[in-house]
Design an enzyme around this catalytic site. Sequence first.
Site, PDB file in Angstrom:
ATOM      1  N   LYS A  81      10.045  90.353  70.009  1.00  0.00           N
ATOM      2  CA  LYS A  81       9.698  88.934  70.069  1.00  0.00           C
ATOM      3  C   LYS A  81       8.940  88.588  68.807  1.00  0.00           C
ATOM      4  CE  LYS A  81       9.821  85.459  73.072  1.00  0.00           C
ATOM      5  NZ  LYS A  81      10.821  85.158  74.102  1.00  0.00           N
ATOM      6  N   GLY A 182      10.608  72.510  89.853  1.00  0.00           N
ATOM      7  CA  GLY A 182      11.211  72.170  88.568  1.00  0.00           C
ATOM      8  C   GLY A 182      12.535  71.475  88.804  1.00  0.00           C
TER       9      GLY A 182
HETATM   10  P1  NAD Z   1      13.223  72.795  81.260  1.00  0.00           P
HETATM   11  O1  NAD Z   1      12.225  72.358  80.256  1.00  0.00           O
HETATM   12  O2  NAD Z   1      14.626  72.270  81.171  1.00  0.00           O
HETATM   13  O3  NAD Z   1      12.701  72.471  82.723  1.00  0.00           O
HETATM   14  C1  NAD Z   1      11.422  72.769  83.149  1.00  0.00           C
HETATM   15  C2  NAD Z   1      11.018  71.664  84.110  1.00  0.00           C
HETATM   16  O4  NAD Z   1       9.818  72.049  84.765  1.00  0.00           O
HETATM   17  C3  NAD Z   1      10.726  70.330  83.415  1.00  0.00           C
HETATM   18  O5  NAD Z   1      11.511  69.319  84.026  1.00  0.00           O
HETATM   19  C4  NAD Z   1       9.237  70.127  83.669  1.00  0.00           C
HETATM   20  O6  NAD Z   1       8.883  68.770  83.812  1.00  0.00           O
HETATM   21  C5  NAD Z   1       9.050  70.894  84.954  1.00  0.00           C
HETATM   22  N1  NAD Z   1       7.662  71.244  85.266  1.00  0.00           N
HETATM   23  C6  NAD Z   1       6.652  71.594  84.425  1.00  0.00           C
HETATM   24  N2  NAD Z   1       5.526  71.806  85.119  1.00  0.00           N
HETATM   25  C7  NAD Z   1       5.822  71.630  86.422  1.00  0.00           C
HETATM   26  C8  NAD Z   1       5.072  71.707  87.633  1.00  0.00           C
HETATM   27  N3  NAD Z   1       3.787  72.027  87.631  1.00  0.00           N
HETATM   28  N4  NAD Z   1       5.697  71.450  88.805  1.00  0.00           N
HETATM   29  C9  NAD Z   1       6.999  71.100  88.819  1.00  0.00           C
HETATM   30  N5  NAD Z   1       7.750  70.992  87.709  1.00  0.00           N
HETATM   31  C10 NAD Z   1       7.173  71.248  86.527  1.00  0.00           C
HETATM   32  O7  NAD Z   1      13.197  74.396  81.191  1.00  0.00           O
HETATM   33  P2  NAD Z   1      14.295  75.413  81.727  1.00  0.00           P
HETATM   34  O8  NAD Z   1      15.096  75.866  80.572  1.00  0.00           O
HETATM   35  O9  NAD Z   1      14.934  74.876  82.944  1.00  0.00           O
HETATM   36  O10 NAD Z   1      13.362  76.651  82.113  1.00  0.00           O
HETATM   37  C11 NAD Z   1      12.677  76.692  83.340  1.00  0.00           C
HETATM   38  C12 NAD Z   1      12.031  78.062  83.521  1.00  0.00           C
HETATM   39  O11 NAD Z   1      13.035  79.071  83.454  1.00  0.00           O
HETATM   40  C13 NAD Z   1      11.012  78.434  82.444  1.00  0.00           C
HETATM   41  O12 NAD Z   1      10.005  79.245  83.037  1.00  0.00           O
HETATM   42  C14 NAD Z   1      11.819  79.267  81.473  1.00  0.00           C
HETATM   43  O13 NAD Z   1      10.995  80.150  80.751  1.00  0.00           O
HETATM   44  C15 NAD Z   1      12.703  80.021  82.444  1.00  0.00           C
HETATM   45  N6  NAD Z   1      13.947  80.534  81.853  1.00  0.00           N
HETATM   46  C16 NAD Z   1      14.839  79.707  81.298  1.00  0.00           C
HETATM   47  C17 NAD Z   1      16.018  80.213  80.760  1.00  0.00           C
HETATM   48  C18 NAD Z   1      17.063  79.317  80.172  1.00  0.00           C
HETATM   49  O14 NAD Z   1      18.165  79.813  79.898  1.00  0.00           O
HETATM   50  N7  NAD Z   1      16.821  78.038  79.994  1.00  0.00           N
HETATM   51  C19 NAD Z   1      16.251  81.610  80.787  1.00  0.00           C
HETATM   52  C20 NAD Z   1      15.313  82.441  81.382  1.00  0.00           C
HETATM   53  C21 NAD Z   1      14.162  81.887  81.918  1.00  0.00           C
END
Ligand code: NAD
Length: 349
Positions: A81, A182
């Site tokens: 990382k 989320g």
């Molecule tokens: P994203 O930014 O599209 O969505 C995250 C959502 O969470 C946003 O809509 C935000 O408003 C909401 N949020 C933030 N704080 C919150 C709370 N306290 N209560 C409810 N909702 C809240 O991000 P994403 O890509 O969907 O990722 C979501 C999670 O999955 C993260 O933890 C990310 O690290 C993990 N993740 C994502 C991927 C990927 O491919 N995108 C891969 C592995 C892990």
Amino acid sequence: MQSLWDLPDFDDHEAVHFVTDRDSGLKAIIAMHSTALGPAAGGTRFWHYPDPNQAVADVLRLSRGMSYKNAMAGLNLGGGKAVILAGPDRIKTPEMLAAFGNAVDRLGGNYVTAEDVGITVADIVAIAQQTKYVSGLPVTEGAVGGDPGPHTSYGVYLGVRAAAKRALGKDSLDGLHIAIQGAGSVAGGVARLAAKDGARISIADIDQARAQKVADEVGGIAVSPDEIMTLEADIFSPNALGAILNEQSIPALRVPVVAGGANNQLARPEDGDRLHARGILYAPDYVINAGGIINVATEYLKDGDKDEVRRRIERIPHRLEEIWAESAATGRNPAAVADAMAQRLIGRA
Ligand code: NAD
């Protein structure tokens, strides 16, 4: 002062590179936890750390996490990382990205970078001007690559189904109530796939309009973010923030299963024991959310097409089953079992 080697997250990192470039002002750290299974792969984070020691701790923790995640996904990749230390103004310049690209290039492919928090696809394109050791570049229609979100959602959905089977004896999500935290990229995909199977969806996001939009689309209901973790449901699926499973929240859960894609869900390792003691089945986050990295890895290593990506994602439930079976046999919580399994895979048992 504690030395770098004694930090709890150091964990015998193979190499940690501290990078500076005076002309551009770049300050970065590139951590390579393990290259036992292949080049150390993991994204770059652009973040302002008020104390640079926090950047060191963050990059080490995330880098080890990538080793475990890549190993458990069966990828020919190690774990690494990078963080670029943003100033308080958070200004990111093309010169900084170029200097960072050069630093990655000097590692000769032992570290491969991609997007993470604060680094966009456009930034990766800029970094790729200096080095070929990048993934997550825009792709032409039909090729492997692009947004990892939908692939993560698919893997999480399959993991949720596997958990429903194991904990509830259900072959399908039909009629099950899933509380989703989320409503972003991953959560939205999980909600749509689960709803197609007939699941009842409750969903919450701090952006309430976003939660409402997904709820309307899937015939579910939007609830307040304060409520989502205490709803009575069959499955709680965290897909927003990390560290949400902790000493306060775990006793208040009213679900038999926690399975979702958010990274670093357990605030502390002992929270894995807390869930286990309550009889709640937990799907270790870095195992269930590997769909995105599987897509990214296949793009980078060029060792499969879209069907192969799908097949690899479809192995996630098997890996979860293996973990839950070992957990049942040993009494250790699934998160601890997953860590030990990952350590065995990278030869660090
Ligand atoms: P994203 O930014 O599209 O969505 C995250 C959502 O969470 C946003 O809509 C935000 O408003 C909401 N949020 C933030 N704080 C919150 C709370 N306290 N209560 C409810 N909702 C809240 O991000 P994403 O890509 O969907 O990722 C979501 C999670 O999955 C993260 O933890 C990310 O690290 C993990 N993740 C994502 C991927 C990927 O491919 N995108 C891969 C592995 C892990």
